[in-house]
Design an enzyme around this catalytic site. Sequence first.
Site, PDB file in Angstrom:
ATOM      1  N   GLY A   1      14.641  28.399  42.384  1.00 58.24           N
ATOM      2  CA  GLY A   1      13.485  29.179  42.783  1.00 58.24           C
ATOM      3  C   GLY A   1      12.993  30.051  41.649  1.00 58.24           C
ATOM      4  N   PRO A   2      11.840  30.676  41.825  1.00 55.15           N
ATOM      5  CG  PRO A   2       9.994  31.686  42.789  1.00 55.15           C
ATOM      6  CD  PRO A   2      10.967  30.586  43.003  1.00 55.15           C
ATOM      7  N   PRO A   3      11.927  33.413  39.367  1.00 58.79           N
ATOM      8  CG  PRO A   3      11.552  33.806  37.108  1.00 58.79           C
ATOM      9  CD  PRO A   3      11.007  33.060  38.276  1.00 58.79           C
ATOM     10  N   GLY A   4      13.528  36.491  40.339  1.00 54.01           N
ATOM     11  CA  GLY A   4      13.378  37.694  41.156  1.00 54.01           C
ATOM     12  C   GLY A   4      13.409  37.493  42.646  1.00 54.01           C
ATOM     13  CB  VAL A   5      13.284  34.650  44.948  1.00 54.78           C
ATOM     14  CG1 VAL A   5      11.817  34.503  44.586  1.00 54.78           C
ATOM     15  CG2 VAL A   5      14.109  33.581  44.263  1.00 54.78           C
ATOM     16  N   GLY A   6      16.178  36.648  44.366  1.00 53.17           N
ATOM     17  CA  GLY A   6      17.482  37.027  44.919  1.00 53.17           C
ATOM     18  C   GLY A   6      18.545  35.966  44.866  1.00 53.17           C
ATOM     19  CE  LYS A   7      17.075  31.600  40.816  1.00 52.76           C
ATOM     20  NZ  LYS A   7      15.899  32.486  40.665  1.00 52.76           N
ATOM     21  CB  THR A   8      22.002  36.430  40.545  1.00 55.52           C
ATOM     22  OG1 THR A   8      21.423  35.465  39.662  1.00 55.52           O
ATOM     23  CG2 THR A   8      23.339  36.886  39.998  1.00 55.52           C
TER      24      THR A   8
ATOM     25  CE  LYS B   1       0.521  23.195  44.834  1.00 52.08           C
ATOM     26  NZ  LYS B   1       0.250  21.744  44.786  1.00 52.08           N
TER      27      LYS B   1
ATOM     28  CB  SER C   1      -1.272  19.164  43.150  1.00 51.01           C
ATOM     29  OG  SER C   1      -1.204  20.258  42.261  1.00 51.01           O
TER      30      SER C   1
END
Length: 795
Positions: free
Chosen positions: A369-376, A735, A692
């Site tokens: 996912g994109p940076p800053g979404v809470g993966k770590t 989107k 797209s």
Amino acid sequence: MGSPNQTTLPIIAVRDGIVFPKTENVLIFGRLKSITTINEALKKDKRIVLVMQRSSSVEDPKKEDLYDIGVIATIEKTVVGEKGEINALVKGVEKVRITEYTKETPYFEGTVEKVEEILDDDNELQAMVKHISLQVKKAINLGKAVDFVFLMNILNVGTPQDFSYHIAMVLDIKEKEKQLLLEENNLKMRLINEVDYINKEVKILEIEQNISAKTQRKFEKGMKETFLKEKMKTIEEELGGGEDKDLKEYRDKIIASKMPKQVEEKALKELKRLSQMSQFNPEASYVKTYLDWLVDLPWSTTSTSNVDIKQAEKILNEDHFGLKKIKERILEYLAVIELRRQKAEVAQKDGNAEKKKKEYQPTIICFVGPPGVGKTSLGRSIARALDRKFVKMSLGGIRDEAEIRGHRRTYVGALPGRIIQGIKQAGTKNPLFMLDEIDKIGRDYRGDASAALLEALDPEQNHAFSDHYLEVPFDLSDVFFITTANMLDTIPEALLDRLEIINFPGYTEDEKFHIVKDYLVKKQIDAHSLSTAEVQVHDAAMKTIIRRYTREAGVRELERQVAGVFRKIAREIVEKKITKKAVTTTDVSKYLGPYKYSNQIIEGKNTIGISTGLAWTQAGGDILFIEVAIMPGKGVLTLTGHLGDVMKESCQAALSYIRSRWEKFGLKKDFFHNFDIHVHVPEGAVPKDGPSAGLAIATAMLSALTKTPFRRDVAMTGEITLRGRALEIGGVKEKVIAAHRAGIKTIILPKDNKKDLEDIPDYILKGLKFVYVENLDDVLPVALTHLPRTVKSGS
């Protein structure tokens, strides 16, 4: 004839070995000129003059190469050597000055005169003589080598002058310094110089003896320890066992660590090697380091394996808002772990534990996912929910395979790889191991680091992970591996095949609001040493920060903006002594400056030749404007805006579709030969690619060619074919969220993407109208303000 004080004598140049008056010494004469002089002197009165050369490197000295002051000596005895050289015992008689050379060949001969010395016999002179005598004895005790005859002469000398000459003979000084002593005519000054020389010599001898004594003691201590150890070993062997204390400690640790049998055999083999090494062997330290790693690894230590699903769900919800599907997947994983534990207990009783373990293959999860979404941070929460140790390893920029699998023990300073280091750091064999930024791992001439991960992340192989340093297998099957990535394109296919992908979509505006309100505000209040009693943030202010100061998929920039507000408040409290502050919408612009983003970013009115597309980026979704300009020309298609190859192909396909149906759209048959078409996508510095935007490009071209305005509140996404078909695309959630944020009212999607709306929150769907299309003909009635004059709806 000269004066009565003058006499003519043969002269011999000497390199070293000067003889002082009243002293004796054995000199070796090997040069032809010197041998000739000796033989000539032996025929007469056996008297010669010995004079030092100014430079000992001159082989055939001239008179200019000799000092003026020398010594008359008598030849007492001579012996001819094997090579023809003459060994002569000479005795110094008196100090003379050479006044004139009367002959230079075949040997030197010259006129010399006696040099008188200044003799002042007083108490100071006697004191110096006594001091020098004591220092000479001290030097001899410290190891100075002095010929016995010289020593007896020094001790039995009568006059201070003769004493001075004998001392000059035994001093350990350079030949030039001896020449200076010979040339010194003042006896007291010569003795002063000799005092300095003998004091310096005694000091050096004391230092040498001190160094020798220390070296000897150290050597004796080492030899003593080695001897005693060997003796102790022999005694213990005779008594029937026993070993060195350190070796016994290692043996106890090896047994206590409960290693697998294969590993234990390796450890004991290395221990045996160590026991046979000398303590001075540098390889002994390498073996000890290796044994330290083996005994410190948690071969049998595990964290508690009981999993409370309800408690785990509570922890995940406490730490993260939203992410519903991801949390469900994590809880499913934890349920499998708990079920496995329960079945393992039953199998243990039946004796089938090993078989059950082999049947189970854990899943390697990859958060994308994109940076800053809470993966770590979600990984940390999972570790807390499982009550396991958390180990994080960042793979970004790693290019060396040895970082993963370790260095072989042939290298100095070799270490295990970072996976084994992380296991040791955790202290258990079943930690939660997070491999961060797996999409940014590199490769170069040192090896492919991503390939080194294939074994560690393969459930079929990682039960016997091989680290180059350990050289024994380590079981990683109990480790809960989680990897994170921003994109999948750069992950090698072989590695990607081993991962279960869980996609993290960007946060909606509503989710961001709850995250700010429930998490970030509290976190930043504590970080800035404030309290909820001092600071309150209105909901409208939070929404303003989200809408007007950030545009991202995650919440990192949002947290930075919130932190900026609290820094300003902290300064106000310190400077203006305020006790309470409520942050309103007006305060936000005062603290953070002018708005960075407008609330509505769609076109202000319906426009010809501009369509609105929807794009997916690593930072989430965004809207994309497609601009088309028509101008007189010769049929040239110009594409600008930093477009990638796929997007350029979409432009070509859209134009080909329009040209193939020119009559339906009310265009002239040869319209393309009379016009140039320029397609531009703004923000030209940002690379854009992907298929797209095909529908949006075709619609913008038709709008420009037919001069039909495009609806400002409509956006679309979808790939177009040469037949005008609308094909399915990805990133629908991101989107749609971007369209909602931009104020779009109607979204056109390919029919096959209808299923993707299930992941989108209801409150976003309620504010939008969705039109599902199969081809471009379905798009035009919705996207354009009216149809071109020959186009019919649904045709």
